[in-house]
Design an enzyme around this catalytic site. Structure first.
Site, short mmCIF file in Angstrom:
data_model
loop_
_atom_site.label_atom_id
_atom_site.label_comp_id
_atom_site.label_asym_id
_atom_site.label_seq_id
_atom_site.Cartn_x
_atom_site.Cartn_y
_atom_site.Cartn_z
N ASN A 60 7.68 -8.73 -5.05
CA ASN A 60 8.57 -7.97 -4.53
C ASN A 60 10.10 -8.39 -3.59
O ASN A 60 9.72 -9.38 -2.31
CB ASN A 60 7.59 -7.17 -2.84
CG ASN A 60 8.68 -6.19 -2.64
OD1 ASN A 60 9.32 -5.79 -2.73
ND2 ASN A 60 7.18 -5.44 -1.38
N GLU A 89 -1.23 -2.11 -3.29
CA GLU A 89 -0.04 -1.93 -3.70
C GLU A 89 0.73 -2.65 -5.24
O GLU A 89 0.40 -2.51 -5.75
CB GLU A 89 1.46 -1.40 -3.00
CG GLU A 89 1.40 -0.01 -2.16
CD GLU A 89 2.44 -0.70 -1.21
OE1 GLU A 89 1.68 -0.99 -0.42
OE2 GLU A 89 3.71 0.87 -1.04
N HIS A 114 6.80 4.86 -1.05
CA HIS A 114 5.42 4.62 -0.58
C HIS A 114 4.33 5.34 -2.16
O HIS A 114 3.26 5.42 -2.04
CB HIS A 114 4.81 5.15 0.47
CG HIS A 114 5.45 4.47 1.67
ND1 HIS A 114 5.65 5.24 2.80
CD2 HIS A 114 5.19 3.11 1.42
CE1 HIS A 114 6.12 4.72 4.21
NE2 HIS A 114 6.24 2.65 3.27
N ARG A 171 12.24 2.83 13.03
CA ARG A 171 13.06 3.85 12.52
C ARG A 171 12.23 5.31 12.97
O ARG A 171 11.06 5.83 13.80
CB ARG A 171 12.32 4.13 11.38
CG ARG A 171 13.31 3.75 9.98
CD ARG A 171 12.55 3.72 8.99
NE ARG A 171 11.91 2.35 8.13
CZ ARG A 171 11.57 1.95 6.82
NH1 ARG A 171 11.32 2.79 6.27
NH2 ARG A 171 10.99 1.10 7.08
N ARG A 199 7.93 -4.83 -7.58
CA ARG A 199 8.47 -3.65 -6.82
C ARG A 199 10.01 -2.99 -7.28
O ARG A 199 10.94 -3.72 -6.57
CB ARG A 199 7.69 -3.75 -5.64
CG ARG A 199 7.87 -2.35 -4.22
CD ARG A 199 8.10 -2.67 -2.83
NE ARG A 199 8.37 -1.90 -2.81
CZ ARG A 199 8.77 -1.91 -1.32
NH1 ARG A 199 8.54 -2.67 0.00
NH2 ARG A 199 8.79 -0.85 -0.47
#
Ligand code: ADP
Length: 417
Positions: free
Chosen positions: A19, A398, A193, A254, A104
Site C-alpha cells: 500500500n 483488506e 473501501h 473529513r 492497493r
C-alpha cells in the site's frame, strides 16, 4: 495488521501486499489461503532522506533501519531484499516462494471493475486516472513501477478501492449536475473501501450460513475514513463516498457531506480559496473539527465520557449521520438482512455501535448489550437478538483480499508484458 500472524504460510506461495501512499509504504507478506502473515512493516517519510523502514518478522522480531536514499525505488528494493524464501533476496529453507505482488490502488475510474494483472496498458490507464486521486494514484503507481524495476519477472496485480462499486446503478452514481461535468470530466460517484466491502460481505455470508447471492447487507466501514455501502446479492448498489473520499459520513478529519454552497459562502465571507477550503474540509473537520480534541474516536469517546461538551457533540453528530446513512442505504436493498460493522471504530467501539442501534429499532434490529460488549466474538459476529434483520461485527482484512486476488490472477496467467 490483521488477526492472522506467524507461520511459513500455505504451500501455494506467498504474496507481497503493498500500500504505497504519498509518504509511506505499508507492506505485508502473507499466505493467500490462510491469511497467515510471515512479515509486515511500514516505511515512513518516503520521498525524503529521513525515510525509515520498520519490519516485523512474525512472531516478534522487529527491526528498524534508515534509508537515506528515501525514494520509492530504494524503499521497495529493500523490502524485496528482506523477504524470506526462494527467488527473493534472503532465501531460507522451507519458505514458500513469492508468487506475486498485490497493490492497493485507490482510484480505478470507470475502466476497472475488478482487480487486474499489471501490464503496460494497465499502468497507462492508472496514470490516466490520476487526476481523480492526485494524492494517491501517483504514489500507488510509484510502488508498482519500483517493484517492476527491481523484479521485472514478478507478476503484479492492481486492486482498486473503487472497483467493487462499479455495479452501482446510475440512480445511485450520478450527480444532478451539468451533463458535461460527467461526460468530459468524469464527475460521478465512484465510492471507496471496495476491497473491504468485498471481504466483509463474503465473511458475513459465511458467519450467517447463507449464500451471499441471496443476502441484503448494509456494511459500515468505520476507520479513519468512514463509509457505508449497500450490498445486494453480493454486489454494491449504493455507497456514501462519491467522486472523492470526502463525501458522506463524518470521519476522523473529513467533514463528509456539507452544503456545496459553503464554498461560495466562505470564499466571499472569509476570503478563502479553493485550496484552503478543500484542505480544511479534508484535514481540519470531522471528529477533529467538531471536538477540538482529536481525530481519533478512542480519544473523543473518552473525552465525551468525562463530560467534554464538544467531544459529546462530535460523537452525537457522527452517530446521527451514520444512522441516517444506514437507513438511506436500505432503499437500494428493499429488504435488510444484516447490518455489519467493520474497521477500527466498527470493530472496536461497542459504544458507537450501541448508539447507532438505539436509533434503528424501526428497522427491526436491536442491541444485544452483552454480545455487543464482546464485539460479537462468541456469537459468530452477531450483536443483536434474533429478529428479521441482525446486526453484526465482522473484522475486515483488506490485505488478505488483495493477496487472494493476486494469487488468483497470477495463477491464471503471466502479465502481457
Ligand atoms: P484506517 O482507516 O487508517 O485503516 P482503522 O480502521 O484502524 O483506520 O480505524 C481507526 C479508527 O478506529 C480511529 O478513529 C480509532 O480511534 C478507532 N478505534 C480503534 N480502536 C477503537 C476503540 N477501542 N474504540 C473506539 N474507536 C477505536
Amino acid at each position: 495488521m490483521g488477526e492472522n500472524t506467524s507461520g511459513s504460510g500455505d504451500s501455494g506461495g506467498l504474496v507481497l501486499v503493498l500500500n504505497s501512499g504519498s509518504s509511506s509504504v505499508k507492506f505485508a507478506l502473507l499466505a493467500p489461503a490462510s491469511g497467515e502473515r510471515t512479515m509486515a512493516g511500514i516505511a515512513e517519510k518516503v520521498g525524503t532522506p529521513g525515510a525509515e523502514l520498520r519490519i516485523q518478522r512474525y512472531p516478534d522480531h522487529v527491526v528498524t533501519e534508515q534509508l537515506p536514499e528515501g525514494h520509492y525505488q530504494a524503499v521497495i528494493s529493500r523490502i524485496l531484499d528482506c523477504l524470506p524464501g526462494p527467488g527473493s533476496g534472503a532465501s531460507g529453507p522451507g519458505q514458500a516462494p513469492l508468487i506475486g505482488a498485490g497493490h492497493r490502488v485507490v482510484h480505478g475510474g470507470e475502466r476497472f471493475t475488478a482487480s487486474v494483472l499489471v501490464d503496460d496498458e494497465v499502468i497507462a490507464v492508472i496514470r490516466s486516472s490520476s487526476h481523480l486521486a492526485p494524492l494517491h494514484n501517483p504514489a500507488n503507481l510509484a510502488g508498482i513501477e519500483a517493484v517492476r524495476a527491481a523484479r521485472p519477472d514478478l507478476p503484479q496485480v492492481a486492486v482498486f478501492d473503487t472497483a467493487f462499486h462499479q455495479t452501482m446503478p446510475p440512480g445511485a452514481y450520478r450527480y444532478a449536475v451539468p451533463e458535461e461535468w460527467y461526460t468530459r470530466y468524469g464527475v460521478r460517484r465512484y465510492g471507496f473501501h471496495g476491497t473491504s466491502y468485498r471481504f466483509v460481505s463474503e465473511r458475513a455470508a459465511v458467519l450467517l450460513g447463507r449464500p451471499l447471492s441471496e443476502l441484503r447487507l448494509v456494511i459500515a466501514h468505520l476507520g479513519n475514513g468512514c463509509s457505508v455501502a449497500a450490498v445486494r446479492d453480493g454486489v454494491s448498489v449504493d455507497t456514501t463516498m462519491g467522486l472523492t473520499p470526502l463525501e458522506g459520513l463524518v470521519m476522523g478529519t473529513r467533514s463528509g457531506d456539507v452544503d456545496p454552497g459553503v464554498f461560495g459562502y466562505l470564499a466571499e465571507r472569509a476570503g478563502l480559496g479553493i485550496d484552503e477550503l478543500s484542505e480544511a474540509l479534508n484535514t481540519a473537520s470531522g471528529l477533529q473539527g467538531l471536538s477540538g480534541v482529536s481525530n481519533d474516536m478512542r480519544t473523543v469517546e473518552a473525552a465525551a465520557a468525562e463530560g467534554h461538551e464538544r467531544a459529546r457533540l462530535a460523537v452525537t453528530v457522527f452517530v446521527h449521520r451514520l444512522a441516517k446513512a444506514i437507513v438511506a442505504m436500505v432503499v437500494g436493498l428493499e429488504r435488510l438482512d444484516a447490518l455489519v460493522f467493520t474497521a477500527g471504530i466498527g470493530e472496536n467501539s461497542a459504544f458507537v455501535r450501541g448508539q447507532v442501534l438505539a436509533r434503528l429499532g424501526f428497522l427491526g434490529i436491536a442491541e444485544d448489550a452483552e454480545a455487543n460488549a464482546r464485539h460479537g466474538r462468541d456469537t459468530r459476529g452477531r450483536i443483536s437478538p434474533d429478529g428479521l434483520a441482525v446486526a453484526m461485527v465482522v473484522p475486515t482484512d483488506e490485505e488478505l483480499m488483495i493477496a487472494r486476488d493476486t494469487a488468483r490472477l497470477t495463477a491464471l496467467g503471466a502479465p502481457a508484458s
